[in-house]
Design a protein around this motif. Structure first.
Motif, PDB file in Angstrom:
ATOM      1  N   CYS A  15       0.837  -1.212   0.000  1.00 39.09           N
ATOM      2  CA  CYS A  15       0.000   0.000   0.000  1.00 39.09           C
ATOM      3  C   CYS A  15       0.867   1.256   0.000  1.00 39.09           C
ATOM      4  O   CYS A  15       0.550   2.231  -0.689  1.00 39.09           O
ATOM      5  CB  CYS A  15      -0.948   0.001   1.185  1.00 39.09           C
ATOM      6  N   GLU A  16       1.964   1.219   0.730  1.00 40.01           N
ATOM      7  CA  GLU A  16       2.874   2.369   0.745  1.00 40.01           C
ATOM      8  C   GLU A  16       3.488   2.581  -0.640  1.00 40.01           C
ATOM      9  O   GLU A  16       3.565   3.702  -1.131  1.00 40.01           O
ATOM     10  CB  GLU A  16       3.973   2.140   1.781  1.00 40.01           C
ATOM     11  N   LEU A  26      -5.853   1.615  -6.446  1.00 38.20           N
ATOM     12  CA  LEU A  26      -5.209   0.319  -6.243  1.00 38.20           C
ATOM     13  C   LEU A  26      -4.995   0.033  -4.756  1.00 38.20           C
ATOM     14  O   LEU A  26      -5.142  -1.103  -4.314  1.00 38.20           O
ATOM     15  CB  LEU A  26      -3.874   0.257  -6.981  1.00 38.20           C
ATOM     16  N   VAL A  27      -4.658   1.064  -4.002  1.00 39.77           N
ATOM     17  CA  VAL A  27      -4.496   0.885  -2.553  1.00 39.77           C
ATOM     18  C   VAL A  27      -5.808   0.384  -1.961  1.00 39.77           C
ATOM     19  O   VAL A  27      -5.820  -0.546  -1.147  1.00 39.77           O
ATOM     20  CB  VAL A  27      -4.043   2.198  -1.874  1.00 39.77           C
ATOM     21  N   ALA A  28      -6.931   0.970  -2.393  1.00 40.74           N
ATOM     22  CA  ALA A  28      -8.238   0.527  -1.891  1.00 40.74           C
ATOM     23  C   ALA A  28      -8.493  -0.924  -2.247  1.00 40.74           C
ATOM     24  O   ALA A  28      -8.992  -1.699  -1.426  1.00 40.74           O
ATOM     25  CB  ALA A  28      -9.342   1.421  -2.451  1.00 40.74           C
ATOM     26  N   LEU A  29      -8.121  -1.339  -3.470  1.00 42.77           N
ATOM     27  CA  LEU A  29      -8.304  -2.745  -3.882  1.00 42.77           C
ATOM     28  C   LEU A  29      -7.446  -3.687  -3.038  1.00 42.77           C
ATOM     29  O   LEU A  29      -7.900  -4.754  -2.633  1.00 42.77           O
ATOM     30  CB  LEU A  29      -7.950  -2.921  -5.355  1.00 42.77           C
ATOM     31  N   VAL A  30      -6.218  -3.302  -2.777  1.00 43.93           N
ATOM     32  CA  VAL A  30      -5.325  -4.136  -1.966  1.00 43.93           C
ATOM     33  C   VAL A  30      -5.885  -4.269  -0.561  1.00 43.93           C
ATOM     34  O   VAL A  30      -5.894  -5.374   0.009  1.00 43.93           O
ATOM     35  CB  VAL A  30      -3.891  -3.538  -1.940  1.00 43.93           C
TER      36      VAL A  30
END
Length: 101
Positions: free
Chosen positions: A84-85, A93-97
């Protein structure tokens, strides 16, 4: 980049030279899961190598399994946080991860 179990991952570095580089999420996840917190762009290719000759060889069944698991298994919390970082410039993409738990 060298991965575990004698496999190497090559990515198209030329992909960074275009005006809008395209992130390749699968090699990025594999890299993070196998200990290298790097974002990957362009086409990726995983290969094996013969240590004695240096020749490129087909991946073994074990290597293919390790890579498949690295791409598809549930992310450990520390790996998920590093990923995420690294993906911070891509909030979708961070939200999907984070959803993938």
């Amino acid at each position: 980049m060298s991965l575990s179990h004698g496999a190497d991952l090559f990515v198209d570095d030329e992909a960074l030279l275009v005006s809008e580089p395209e992130l390749n999420l699968t090699p990025t996840v594999i890299s993070h899961n196998l200990g290298s917190a790097q974002v990957r762009f362009g086409v990726g290719l995983a290969i094996g190598a013969d240590d004695a000759t240096g020749e490129t060889v087909e991946l073994t069944a074990e290597q293919r399994c390790v890579l498949w698991e690295a791409a598809n298994e549930k992310l450990a919390p520390a790996v998920r946080d590093r990923l995420c970082e690294s993906l911070n410039p891509w909030p979708d993409l961070v939200a999907l991860v984070k959803e993938r738990r």
